[in-house]
Design a protein around this motif. Structure first.
Motif, PDB file in Angstrom:
ATOM      1  N   ALA A  47       0.836  -1.209   0.000  1.00 26.80           N
ATOM      2  CA  ALA A  47       0.000   0.000   0.000  1.00 26.80           C
ATOM      3  C   ALA A  47       0.866   1.253   0.000  1.00 26.80           C
ATOM      4  CB  ALA A  47      -0.926  -0.001   1.212  1.00 26.80           C
ATOM      5  N   ALA A  48       1.959   1.199   0.760  1.00 27.95           N
ATOM      6  CA  ALA A  48       2.856   2.352   0.825  1.00 27.95           C
ATOM      7  C   ALA A  48       3.504   2.617  -0.534  1.00 27.95           C
ATOM      8  CB  ALA A  48       3.927   2.124   1.888  1.00 27.95           C
ATOM      9  N   ARG A  49       3.948   1.548  -1.180  1.00 29.10           N
ATOM     10  CA  ARG A  49       4.585   1.712  -2.493  1.00 29.10           C
ATOM     11  C   ARG A  49       3.615   2.281  -3.521  1.00 29.10           C
ATOM     12  NH1 ARG A  49       9.114  -3.016  -3.611  1.00 29.10           N
ATOM     13  NH2 ARG A  49      10.430  -2.468  -1.843  1.00 29.10           N
ATOM     14  N   GLU A  50       2.364   1.852  -3.419  1.00 31.49           N
ATOM     15  CA  GLU A  50       1.349   2.385  -4.335  1.00 31.49           C
ATOM     16  C   GLU A  50       1.117   3.873  -4.073  1.00 31.49           C
ATOM     17  OE1 GLU A  50      -2.022  -0.098  -3.724  1.00 31.49           O
ATOM     18  OE2 GLU A  50      -1.236  -1.767  -4.936  1.00 31.49           O
ATOM     19  N   ALA A  51       1.155   4.259  -2.801  1.00 31.27           N
ATOM     20  CA  ALA A  51       0.945   5.661  -2.438  1.00 31.27           C
ATOM     21  C   ALA A  51       2.088   6.543  -2.941  1.00 31.27           C
ATOM     22  CB  ALA A  51       0.810   5.796  -0.918  1.00 31.27           C
ATOM     23  N   PHE A  52       3.296   5.969  -3.011  1.00 32.08           N
ATOM     24  CA  PHE A  52       4.471   6.725  -3.422  1.00 32.08           C
ATOM     25  C   PHE A  52       4.662   6.713  -4.945  1.00 32.08           C
ATOM     26  CE2 PHE A  52       5.308   6.605   0.967  1.00 32.08           C
ATOM     27  CZ  PHE A  52       6.411   7.390   1.283  1.00 32.08           C
ATOM     28  N   GLU A  53       4.002   5.787  -5.628  1.00 37.65           N
ATOM     29  CA  GLU A  53       4.231   5.587  -7.055  1.00 37.65           C
ATOM     30  C   GLU A  53       3.968   6.860  -7.866  1.00 37.65           C
ATOM     31  OE1 GLU A  53       2.983   2.444 -10.597  1.00 37.65           O
ATOM     32  OE2 GLU A  53       2.203   2.189  -8.562  1.00 37.65           O
ATOM     33  N   GLY A  54       4.942   7.213  -8.697  1.00 33.82           N
ATOM     34  CA  GLY A  54       4.796   8.372  -9.576  1.00 33.82           C
ATOM     35  C   GLY A  54       5.028   9.710  -8.908  1.00 33.82           C
ATOM     36  N   LYS A  55       5.376   9.676  -7.626  1.00 31.29           N
ATOM     37  CA  LYS A  55       5.593  10.939  -6.906  1.00 31.29           C
ATOM     38  C   LYS A  55       7.081  11.159  -6.675  1.00 31.29           C
ATOM     39  CE  LYS A  55       1.093  10.770  -4.670  1.00 31.29           C
ATOM     40  NZ  LYS A  55       0.319  10.701  -3.426  1.00 31.29           N
ATOM     41  N   GLU A  56       7.572  12.299  -7.124  1.00 28.08           N
ATOM     42  CA  GLU A  56       8.987  12.629  -6.934  1.00 28.08           C
ATOM     43  C   GLU A  56       9.168  14.134  -6.979  1.00 28.08           C
ATOM     44  OE1 GLU A  56      10.395  12.029 -11.581  1.00 28.08           O
ATOM     45  OE2 GLU A  56      10.806  10.451 -10.134  1.00 28.08           O
ATOM     46  N   ASN A  57      10.303  14.577  -6.457  1.00 29.98           N
ATOM     47  CA  ASN A  57      10.618  16.005  -6.383  1.00 29.98           C
ATOM     48  C   ASN A  57       9.481  16.814  -5.772  1.00 29.98           C
ATOM     49  OD1 ASN A  57      13.205  15.718  -7.490  1.00 29.98           O
ATOM     50  ND2 ASN A  57      12.409  15.788  -9.577  1.00 29.98           N
ATOM     51  N   LEU A  58       8.982  16.308  -4.649  1.00 28.95           N
ATOM     52  CA  LEU A  58       7.916  17.008  -3.935  1.00 28.95           C
ATOM     53  C   LEU A  58       8.496  18.154  -3.108  1.00 28.95           C
ATOM     54  CD1 LEU A  58       5.798  13.994  -2.576  1.00 28.95           C
ATOM     55  CD2 LEU A  58       5.670  15.116  -4.807  1.00 28.95           C
ATOM     56  N   SER A  59       7.627  19.065  -2.700  1.00 26.12           N
ATOM     57  CA  SER A  59       8.055  20.093  -1.762  1.00 26.12           C
ATOM     58  C   SER A  59       8.337  19.413  -0.421  1.00 26.12           C
ATOM     59  CB  SER A  59       6.966  21.151  -1.593  1.00 26.12           C
ATOM     60  OG  SER A  59       5.854  20.607  -0.892  1.00 26.12           O
ATOM     61  N   VAL A  60       9.046  20.085   0.454  1.00 28.40           N
ATOM     62  CA  VAL A  60       9.342  19.511   1.770  1.00 28.40           C
ATOM     63  C   VAL A  60       8.046  19.149   2.495  1.00 28.40           C
ATOM     64  CG1 VAL A  60      10.297  19.972   4.064  1.00 28.40           C
ATOM     65  CG2 VAL A  60      11.557  20.699   2.032  1.00 28.40           C
ATOM     66  N   ASP A  61       7.077  20.048   2.468  1.00 24.91           N
ATOM     67  CA  ASP A  61       5.811  19.806   3.173  1.00 24.91           C
ATOM     68  C   ASP A  61       5.071  18.605   2.599  1.00 24.91           C
ATOM     69  OD1 ASP A  61       6.228  21.958   4.872  1.00 24.91           O
ATOM     70  OD2 ASP A  61       5.215  23.382   3.549  1.00 24.91           O
ATOM     71  N   GLU A  62       5.056  18.481   1.265  1.00 25.14           N
ATOM     72  CA  GLU A  62       4.375  17.352   0.623  1.00 25.14           C
ATOM     73  C   GLU A  62       5.082  16.036   0.937  1.00 25.14           C
ATOM     74  OE1 GLU A  62       2.590  19.537  -3.404  1.00 25.14           O
ATOM     75  OE2 GLU A  62       4.655  18.796  -3.377  1.00 25.14           O
ATOM     76  N   ALA A  63       6.408  16.052   0.899  1.00 22.78           N
ATOM     77  CA  ALA A  63       7.184  14.835   1.173  1.00 22.78           C
ATOM     78  C   ALA A  63       6.993  14.379   2.610  1.00 22.78           C
ATOM     79  CB  ALA A  63       8.664  15.091   0.889  1.00 22.78           C
ATOM     80  N   VAL A  64       7.018  15.319   3.541  1.00 27.88           N
ATOM     81  CA  VAL A  64       6.818  14.984   4.955  1.00 27.88           C
ATOM     82  C   VAL A  64       5.428  14.384   5.166  1.00 27.88           C
ATOM     83  CG1 VAL A  64       6.412  16.018   7.226  1.00 27.88           C
ATOM     84  CG2 VAL A  64       8.477  16.611   5.945  1.00 27.88           C
ATOM     85  N   ALA A  65       4.423  14.983   4.561  1.00 26.44           N
ATOM     86  CA  ALA A  65       3.046  14.492   4.716  1.00 26.44           C
ATOM     87  C   ALA A  65       2.921  13.071   4.172  1.00 26.44           C
ATOM     88  CB  ALA A  65       2.075  15.419   3.990  1.00 26.44           C
ATOM     89  N   LEU A  66       3.550  12.798   3.032  1.00 26.82           N
ATOM     90  CA  LEU A  66       3.482  11.467   2.425  1.00 26.82           C
ATOM     91  C   LEU A  66       4.182  10.420   3.290  1.00 26.82           C
ATOM     92  CD1 LEU A  66       2.646   9.787  -0.065  1.00 26.82           C
ATOM     93  CD2 LEU A  66       4.857  10.375  -1.089  1.00 26.82           C
ATOM     94  N   VAL A  67       5.369  10.765   3.778  1.00 29.29           N
ATOM     95  CA  VAL A  67       6.128   9.833   4.619  1.00 29.29           C
ATOM     96  C   VAL A  67       5.379   9.552   5.917  1.00 29.29           C
ATOM     97  CG1 VAL A  67       8.250   9.550   5.977  1.00 29.29           C
ATOM     98  CG2 VAL A  67       8.382  10.388   3.625  1.00 29.29           C
ATOM     99  N   LYS A  68       4.849  10.607   6.554  1.00 24.71           N
ATOM    100  CA  LYS A  68       4.107  10.440   7.802  1.00 24.71           C
ATOM    101  C   LYS A  68       2.873   9.550   7.601  1.00 24.71           C
ATOM    102  CE  LYS A  68       2.737  13.642  10.583  1.00 24.71           C
ATOM    103  NZ  LYS A  68       2.922  12.957  11.886  1.00 24.71           N
ATOM    104  N   ALA A  69       2.156   9.781   6.522  1.00 22.97           N
ATOM    105  CA  ALA A  69       0.909   9.056   6.278  1.00 22.97           C
ATOM    106  C   ALA A  69       1.134   7.567   6.065  1.00 22.97           C
ATOM    107  CB  ALA A  69       0.196   9.643   5.064  1.00 22.97           C
ATOM    108  N   ASN A  70       2.337   7.215   5.650  1.00 24.35           N
ATOM    109  CA  ASN A  70       2.614   5.811   5.346  1.00 24.35           C
ATOM    110  C   ASN A  70       3.578   5.156   6.332  1.00 24.35           C
ATOM    111  OD1 ASN A  70       1.295   5.108   2.545  1.00 24.35           O
ATOM    112  ND2 ASN A  70       2.040   7.211   2.389  1.00 24.35           N
ATOM    113  N   ALA A  71       3.853   5.821   7.434  1.00 28.93           N
ATOM    114  CA  ALA A  71       4.685   5.231   8.493  1.00 28.93           C
ATOM    115  C   ALA A  71       3.758   4.504   9.467  1.00 28.93           C
ATOM    116  CB  ALA A  71       5.490   6.317   9.205  1.00 28.93           C
ATOM    117  N   ASN A  72       3.379   3.297   9.089  1.00 34.01           N
ATOM    118  CA  ASN A  72       2.345   2.568   9.827  1.00 34.01           C
ATOM    119  C   ASN A  72       2.859   1.354  10.589  1.00 34.01           C
ATOM    120  OD1 ASN A  72       0.303   4.305   8.778  1.00 34.01           O
ATOM    121  ND2 ASN A  72       0.393   3.172   6.841  1.00 34.01           N
ATOM    122  N   ALA A  73       4.143   1.302  10.864  1.00 32.83           N
ATOM    123  CA  ALA A  73       4.691   0.168  11.613  1.00 32.83           C
ATOM    124  C   ALA A  73       4.158   0.205  13.049  1.00 32.83           C
ATOM    125  CB  ALA A  73       6.206   0.217  11.612  1.00 32.83           C
TER     126      ALA A  73
END
Length: 232
Positions: free
Chosen positions: A10-36
């Motif tokens: 699910a995390a890989r699917e959420a990240f797919e096609g996303k690159e060179n994001l702004s700092v705020d966007e990258a942080v939000a994406l990483v946080k949303a998928n840190a589900n350990a």
């Protein structure tokens, strides 16, 4: 290769096609998928246009992250007398001299940061082969060989992060926990990138900051727009 778990898929699917994001966007994406099942560390990796094998291209330094690291840092101090007392009062976890050297030589390394007063370096120097590979060797360039033991211990305990370029010109560090507020993580990212930017060595040619990536302990990585990260 075995099947990927549902969480990682699910995390890989959420990240797919996303690159060179702004700092705020990258942080939000990483946080949303840190589900350990534990509080994952948010990590930054920076690919620099340097060759650390050359002395004039080495990158190293320290930065105090505004929101701290979220990690309890265990500090060892090589000192005697009044300076040893000063280290203990400042909150050092281990303080010693020859006895500490022997403990480390015996394979017992129960600390994350090592500080020494200058007069202790003949003793500490014997531990180079043990502490060096672990990036624990005290060094005046990053403030861990100092007479101001109190300040060094408090900095280590208060969110200071050391960084050093690896062989391939990569700098990596933990810059907080996934449980941190997004704005706090973003603030830490920008502070770390700024410190590495200011540490640009005289011998660096061409593009200095090639790539910035954010990830969590168990998650995929996402590239961050370098211009946004540096504020340029």
């Amino acid at each position: 290769m075995g099947k990927l778990g549902k969480r990682l898929t699910a995390a890989r699917e959420a990240f797919e096609g996303k690159e060179n994001l702004s700092v705020d966007e990258a942080v939000a994406l990483v946080k949303a998928n840190a589900n350990a099942k534990f509080d994952e560390t948010v990590e930054i990796s920076m690919n620099l246009g340097i060759d650390p094998r050359h002395a004039d291209q080495m990158v190293r330094g320290t930065v105090t992250l505004p929101a701290g690291t979220g990690k309890t840092v265990r500090v060892a101090v090589f000192a005697r007398g009044a300076k040893a007392d000063e280290a203990k009062e400042a909150g050092a976890d281990i303080v010693g001299a020859e006895d500490l050297m022997e403990t480390i030589q015996g394979g017992k390394i129960e600390f994350d940061r090592c500080i020494a007063t200058p007069d202790m370096m003949p003793i500490v120097g014997r531990l180079g082969k043990v502490l060096g590979p672990r990036n624990l060797m005290p060094n005046p360039k990053v403030g861990t060989v100092t007479m101001d033991v109190k300040e060094a211990v408090e900095a280590a305990k208060g969110g200071q992060v050391q960084f050093k370029a690896e062989k391939k010109g990569i700098v990596q560090a933990g810059i907080g926990k996934a449980s941190f507020d997004a704005d706090k993580l973003a603030e830490n990212v920008r502070a770390f990138v700024d410190a590495v930017s200011k540490a640009k060595p005289s011998g660096a040619k061409g593009t200095y900051m090639k790539k910035v990536t954010l990830t969590s302990t168990m998650g995929p990585g996402v590239t961050v727009d370098v211009v946004d990260a540096t504020g340029n």
